[in-house]
Structures are given as C-alpha cells and as structure tokens.
Design a protein around this motif. Structure first.
Motif, short mmCIF file in Angstrom:
data_model
loop_
_atom_site.label_atom_id
_atom_site.label_comp_id
_atom_site.label_asym_id
_atom_site.label_seq_id
_atom_site.Cartn_x
_atom_site.Cartn_y
_atom_site.Cartn_z
N UNK A 5 -47.26 13.83 -43.06
CA UNK A 5 -46.14 13.18 -43.72
C UNK A 5 -44.87 14.00 -43.51
N UNK A 6 -43.75 13.32 -43.37
CA UNK A 6 -42.45 13.98 -43.26
C UNK A 6 -41.46 13.21 -44.12
N UNK A 7 -40.58 13.94 -44.78
CA UNK A 7 -39.60 13.34 -45.68
C UNK A 7 -38.19 13.52 -45.11
N UNK A 53 -31.32 15.52 -44.61
CA UNK A 53 -32.29 16.60 -44.77
C UNK A 53 -33.66 16.13 -44.29
N UNK A 54 -34.48 17.09 -43.84
CA UNK A 54 -35.86 16.80 -43.45
C UNK A 54 -36.75 17.93 -43.94
N UNK A 55 -37.95 17.57 -44.42
CA UNK A 55 -38.90 18.58 -44.89
C UNK A 55 -40.29 17.97 -44.98
N UNK A 56 -41.29 18.83 -45.00
CA UNK A 56 -42.66 18.40 -45.25
C UNK A 56 -42.98 18.47 -46.74
N UNK A 57 -42.01 18.87 -47.57
CA UNK A 57 -42.23 19.07 -49.00
C UNK A 57 -41.28 18.17 -49.79
N UNK A 58 -41.79 17.20 -50.55
CA UNK A 58 -40.91 16.27 -51.27
C UNK A 58 -40.16 16.91 -52.43
N UNK A 59 -40.76 17.92 -53.07
CA UNK A 59 -40.08 18.60 -54.16
C UNK A 59 -38.93 19.45 -53.62
N UNK A 60 -39.18 20.17 -52.55
CA UNK A 60 -38.16 21.04 -51.96
C UNK A 60 -36.98 20.22 -51.45
N UNK A 61 -37.24 19.10 -50.80
CA UNK A 61 -36.14 18.32 -50.23
C UNK A 61 -35.30 17.68 -51.33
N UNK A 62 -35.94 17.28 -52.44
CA UNK A 62 -35.16 16.74 -53.55
C UNK A 62 -34.37 17.84 -54.26
N UNK A 63 -34.97 19.01 -54.41
CA UNK A 63 -34.24 20.14 -55.02
C UNK A 63 -33.03 20.51 -54.17
#
Length: 369
Positions: A270-272, A300-310
């Motif tokens: 998954x990628x966000x 923004x792009x990340x593999x972590x949904x919490x980190x990308x929202x933060x």
C-alpha cells in the motif's frame, strides 16, 4: 522509528517543472513500483470523485500519472471509490459511476477503468477483524478487499465532524461499505431539544433514514440516525445539533480503527498520497467547494497513513491563513488551521488514536524531492 514522508512542492521552481512531472518523480522516490503487485496484480487506486457541484477533488490528470506508474510496475490498475451513506449522486453505483465519468475520471483520461467497490447498493462487503478499542470488526468493500495492492489518493481538506480528511479518513471511511460507514457515524447522532421545537416538520421530511418523528417535538432515534447532519442544517430554530464534546473524538477513533482494518489487508502493498491543494473547509462530499483556507502546498507520499496525515497537518499549520475565507481563527503560522474552522472538533484524534492502535507513527522524516 520515524516514517519517511516524501514531499513535492507545488512551486514550479526556476526550471518551471509541472506538478504532474513532480508527481512522477515522487512516486519513484517513494517506491511505488515496489509497493504494488506486479505481474498482473490488481491495484485499487482509491480516490474520491467529488459530489456533484464540488470541484476541489484530486484532478483526474494526477490520477492518470499514478495509473501510468502502476502499469509501469506491471500492475493492473482500476480507479475506485465506495457509495455514500447519505442520499446524493454517489448513493448507488449507477449514478456514482455516471458522476465519476462526468468529473473526468473515465478511462479516456485516467487510463484505467472505474469500479465502484461496494457494488450496486453498497452491499458487497467483507468482515475484517479489528484489534481496536472501540470496535472488533469492520465492513470493508469487497472490490477493495480483494485487490492485490492499494494506492490511497487523498485530498486533504476540512470536515465538519472529523475535523479534517486525509489518508486515514480516505482509508477508514472511504473503504467501508454503507454498513461500515453507519457503524462509524452512529457514534455521533444528531440530538434534538424537544421542548424548544416549534414543530415545523422540516427535519422529519428531510431525514433520509426516517429517523425523526414528531411527538410534541422532534425526536431522533439514535440507532437509525446516520449522522449526516441534514436535519441540523434544516432546522430554522437550531434546536437540532451535534454534541461535539461528547461524540466527536469517539467517531474519529472509530474511523481510525476502520482504517486499521483496511490497511491490514495490504501488508507492504500500500502507498498513500496526500494532495495539499485547494485545502477547503469542507469535505468533497459537499455539493460545492468553498475558498481554500491556506495556499497550495504540494503532494506527499508515504507508506504510513499516520505519518503522512501528521506531516500534512504540520505543513498546513505552518502556513499563514488566507483572509476572506471561513478560517475565522488561527491565521498565524504555527496555529491549528482546521481548528480555526471547526473549533469544537478535536482535530488530531485520528492521528493520536491511529498511533495508539498500531496503524502507524506520528514521527516522520520529511524528504523533499
């Protein structure tokens, strides 16, 4: 350990590079090819097609770049969303698909077919266990649950109940069937002050779920209420309301737990992507798009949904709020911008609870490309 969040600025720079071109580089840097199922694997590109009248959703031109990279990785992409709980243009798959095409998400533009993941009437669902605090299972749309990998494309904006919507909301609420959406929204039912009701009956006729009756005053069945807020907007005397202090955090915690259920289906696949463009006060479910509260920032792009929202919230809060918008408070850089629009909502509950239950981490390293 801090999660990596890659960032492409909306500024064209001295070279005049387009944001579409930057998005392609961002996807390479974030490792999209390693995070999607190649060799013909089905890749759900989960986005939001916008309600009729809304124009702030992520442009299908950006979806086209994501689709092209998925194909380059050997995946078979489809662009998808789920039906709504409220009765609008996206309430069933037929009108939902027609609206998606009208908003430019057809294969002629994006390069991939559109598939409404929860079926004709939002009854195509699978039950996924949740090791949560509020919930122990979730109803996730079959068309997403059966994909081999997932790319979550989110427009970051405000929200009247959750405070804001980003990757966590798109994952939790956006991947749920109608039953799952109801399970989350029932945490925040509308409330009527029956003794103050003047009996106009507008709420009774407006309620899409027949959850309101009139017996000397408006009376709302909390089990039938879906928390859509139509009655709140309809009532001329403001005797129907949400109890934000009691319920708002509860709803956001359920939302994060649904996100955990959906994410658990795609370990390492998954990628966000969070688009910090046209950052409006309201969700794209509204039949309009209000003026953005801060300038465009980037992607923004990340593999972590919490980190990308933060990271998204931090970048938004660092901006100077735009005058003449619904940002009534917190214009200065560093102040909570969404709280300046929705002061009764605990804005970061999704992030805090998401980290608490193991969805991800709020600690991140911002990598500018």
């Amino acid at each position: 350990m801090a999660a990596k969040v890659w960032f492409a600025s909306s500024e064209a720079g001295v070279q005049g590079e387009s944001l579409q071109a930057k998005l392609l580089r961002l996807l390479d840097e974030a490792g999209l090819c390693e995070r999607v199922a190649g060799d013909g694997g089905l890749v759900a590109v989960k986005t939001h097609f916008g309600e009729e009248g809304c124009d702030s959703f992520v442009s299908p031109l950006y979806i086209r770049q994501v689709v092209s990279k998925v194909k380059e990785a050997g995946g078979v992409p489809f662009v998808t969303d789920t039906n709504t709980l409220y009765r609008g243009m996206r309430y069933n798959a037929v009108s939902h698909l027609a609206l998606a095409i009208r908003h430019g998400f057809g294969s002629e533009v994006t390069g991939a077919p559109v598939y409404i993941a929860d079926g004709l009437r939002s009854e195509n669902e699978v039950v996924v266990p949740i090791p949560g605090v509020r919930l122990n299972k979730a109803w996730i749309a079959t068309g997403i649950a059966e994909a081999d990998s997932l790319v979550v494309v989110s427009h970051v904006k405000g929200h009247a109940v959750a405070g804001f919507g980003g990757a966590i909301k798109n994952l939790g609420m956006g991947c749920a069937s109608a039953a799952g959406k109801h399970e989350q929204h029932r945490a925040m039912p509308a409330i009527a002050r029956e003794d103050d009701c003047e009996g106009c009956g507008g709420c009774v006729s407006a309620c899409p779920e027949n959850a309101i009756t009139f017996e000397g005053g408006a009376r709302i069945d909390p089990d039938a209420c879906i928390g859509c807020g139509i009655c709140v907007e309809t009532c001329p005397e403001s005797v129907i309301y949400f109890d934000y202090e009691r319920d708002a955090a509860h709803l956001s915690e359920r939302l994060a737990e649904y996100a955990l259920a959906a994410a658990s289906l795609f370990p390492e696949k998954v990628l966000y992507l969070n688009f910090l463009l046209k950052i409006t006060p309201d969700c794209d479910c509204a039949p309009f798009s209000d003026r953005p509260i801060v300038p465009d920032i980037g992607i923004l792009a990340s593999a972590d949904p919490v980190a990308i929202d933060a990271a998204s919230l931090d970048l938004i809060d660092a901006q100077h709020g735009l005058e003449g918008t619904r940002l009534l408070l917190h214009h200065a850089p560093g102040e909570d911008k969404f709280a300046g629009v929705w002061p009764e909502v605990p804005i970061r509950t999704q992030v805090i609870h998401g980290e608490r239950i193991g969805l991800g981490t709020s600690e991140y390293e911002l990598v500018r490309i």
